[in-house]
Scaffold this motif. Structure first.
Motif, PDB file in Angstrom:
ATOM      1  N   ARG A  95       0.769  -1.137  -0.139  1.00  0.00           N
ATOM      2  CA  ARG A  95      -0.205  -0.027  -0.183  1.00  0.00           C
ATOM      3  C   ARG A  95       0.802   1.182  -0.132  1.00  0.00           C
ATOM      4  O   ARG A  95       0.667   2.416  -0.544  1.00  0.00           O
ATOM      5  CB  ARG A  95      -0.869  -0.076   1.488  1.00  0.00           C
ATOM      6  N   GLU A  98       2.268   1.752  -3.301  1.00  0.00           N
ATOM      7  CA  GLU A  98       1.037   2.106  -4.411  1.00  0.00           C
ATOM      8  C   GLU A  98       0.986   3.700  -4.030  1.00  0.00           C
ATOM      9  O   GLU A  98       0.768   4.363  -4.878  1.00  0.00           O
ATOM     10  CB  GLU A  98       0.017   1.520  -4.051  1.00  0.00           C
ATOM     11  N   GLU A  99       0.967   4.236  -2.797  1.00  0.00           N
ATOM     12  CA  GLU A  99       0.781   5.667  -2.533  1.00  0.00           C
ATOM     13  C   GLU A  99       2.032   6.485  -3.105  1.00  0.00           C
ATOM     14  O   GLU A  99       1.711   7.504  -3.556  1.00  0.00           O
ATOM     15  CB  GLU A  99       0.727   5.670  -1.118  1.00  0.00           C
ATOM     16  N   LYS A 100       2.909   5.917  -2.972  1.00  0.00           N
ATOM     17  CA  LYS A 100       4.325   6.487  -3.337  1.00  0.00           C
ATOM     18  C   LYS A 100       4.041   6.854  -4.901  1.00  0.00           C
ATOM     19  O   LYS A 100       4.375   7.918  -5.421  1.00  0.00           O
ATOM     20  CB  LYS A 100       5.547   5.814  -3.084  1.00  0.00           C
ATOM     21  N   VAL A 101       3.601   5.750  -5.708  1.00  0.00           N
ATOM     22  CA  VAL A 101       3.392   5.724  -7.178  1.00  0.00           C
ATOM     23  C   VAL A 101       2.639   6.935  -7.360  1.00  0.00           C
ATOM     24  O   VAL A 101       2.603   7.851  -8.502  1.00  0.00           O
ATOM     25  CB  VAL A 101       3.212   4.549  -7.613  1.00  0.00           C
ATOM     26  N   GLU A 102       1.314   6.793  -6.754  1.00  0.00           N
ATOM     27  CA  GLU A 102       0.217   7.845  -6.943  1.00  0.00           C
ATOM     28  C   GLU A 102       0.771   9.178  -6.661  1.00  0.00           C
ATOM     29  O   GLU A 102       0.508  10.167  -7.370  1.00  0.00           O
ATOM     30  CB  GLU A 102      -0.880   7.513  -6.080  1.00  0.00           C
ATOM     31  N   GLU A 103       1.464   9.352  -5.756  1.00  0.00           N
ATOM     32  CA  GLU A 103       2.134  10.929  -5.248  1.00  0.00           C
ATOM     33  C   GLU A 103       2.947  11.264  -6.625  1.00  0.00           C
ATOM     34  O   GLU A 103       2.962  12.374  -7.005  1.00  0.00           O
ATOM     35  CB  GLU A 103       2.619  10.721  -4.030  1.00  0.00           C
ATOM     36  N   GLU A 104       3.609  10.426  -7.279  1.00  0.00           N
ATOM     37  CA  GLU A 104       4.634  10.741  -8.283  1.00  0.00           C
ATOM     38  C   GLU A 104       3.795  10.889  -9.409  1.00  0.00           C
ATOM     39  O   GLU A 104       4.095  11.981 -10.146  1.00  0.00           O
ATOM     40  CB  GLU A 104       5.528   9.365  -8.381  1.00  0.00           C
ATOM     41  N   MET A 105       2.676  10.251  -9.570  1.00  0.00           N
ATOM     42  CA  MET A 105       1.946  10.543 -10.739  1.00  0.00           C
ATOM     43  C   MET A 105       1.203  11.672 -10.523  1.00  0.00           C
ATOM     44  O   MET A 105       0.817  12.346 -11.494  1.00  0.00           O
ATOM     45  CB  MET A 105       0.938   9.275 -10.833  1.00  0.00           C
ATOM     46  N   ALA A 106       0.928  12.109  -9.318  1.00  0.00           N
ATOM     47  CA  ALA A 106       0.097  13.505  -9.006  1.00  0.00           C
ATOM     48  C   ALA A 106       0.920  14.665  -9.450  1.00  0.00           C
ATOM     49  O   ALA A 106       0.342  15.663  -9.689  1.00  0.00           O
ATOM     50  CB  ALA A 106      -0.485  13.375  -7.846  1.00  0.00           C
TER      51      ALA A 106
END
Length: 131
Positions: A95, A98-106
């Motif tokens: 998790r 995944e949050e780190k990847v979402e932050e990078e994508m944001a």
């Protein structure tokens, strides 16, 4: 046929499964030893020195070893709880990734920011024209 077998045998999932089975078998032996050699003797001491391996009763010519059954249940519970903790830890770690990847994508690139501004301006103009 040999080529197909090679593709099947060397597929990542099959290798992961094989490693999991081997590690699981070794882990099972460790837990069995923990239950048989440490936990059950301590529980036996707490219950007036009862040795669970010797608990049995006879029905006719059949001997029912319910002490072994109790040890197997404790063994299962420890294995199940250990796997639960491992899966819980793994899911928490996954998790966070995944949050780190979402932050990078944001985080928008310069091009994406400009395109977003253009989109917002076009929407604003369309609203003005309708009014």
């Amino acid at each position: 046929m040999l080529k197909e077998f090679k593709e099947f045998a060397l597929r990542g999932n099959v290798l992961d499964l094989a490693v999991g089975v081997i590690i699981g078998a070794a882990f099972g032996k460790i837990v069995t030893s923990l239950v048989n050699d440490i936990i059950m003797p301590l529980i036996g001491l707490l219950l007036a020195g009862i040795d669970f391996k010797d608990l049995s009763f006879t029905v006719g010519k059949a001997t029912v070893l319910y002490g072994s059954f109790i040890q197997t249940i404790v063994d299962f519970l420890i294995v199940a709880f250990s796997i639960f903790l491992f899966v819980r830890f793994f899911n928490r770690f996954k998790r966070k990734e995944e949050e780190k990847v979402e932050e990078e994508m944001a985080v928008l690139s310069k091009e994406e920011e400009i395109l977003t501004e253009i989109r917002d301006l076009l929407k604003a103009e369309a609203v003005k024209e309708r009014s």
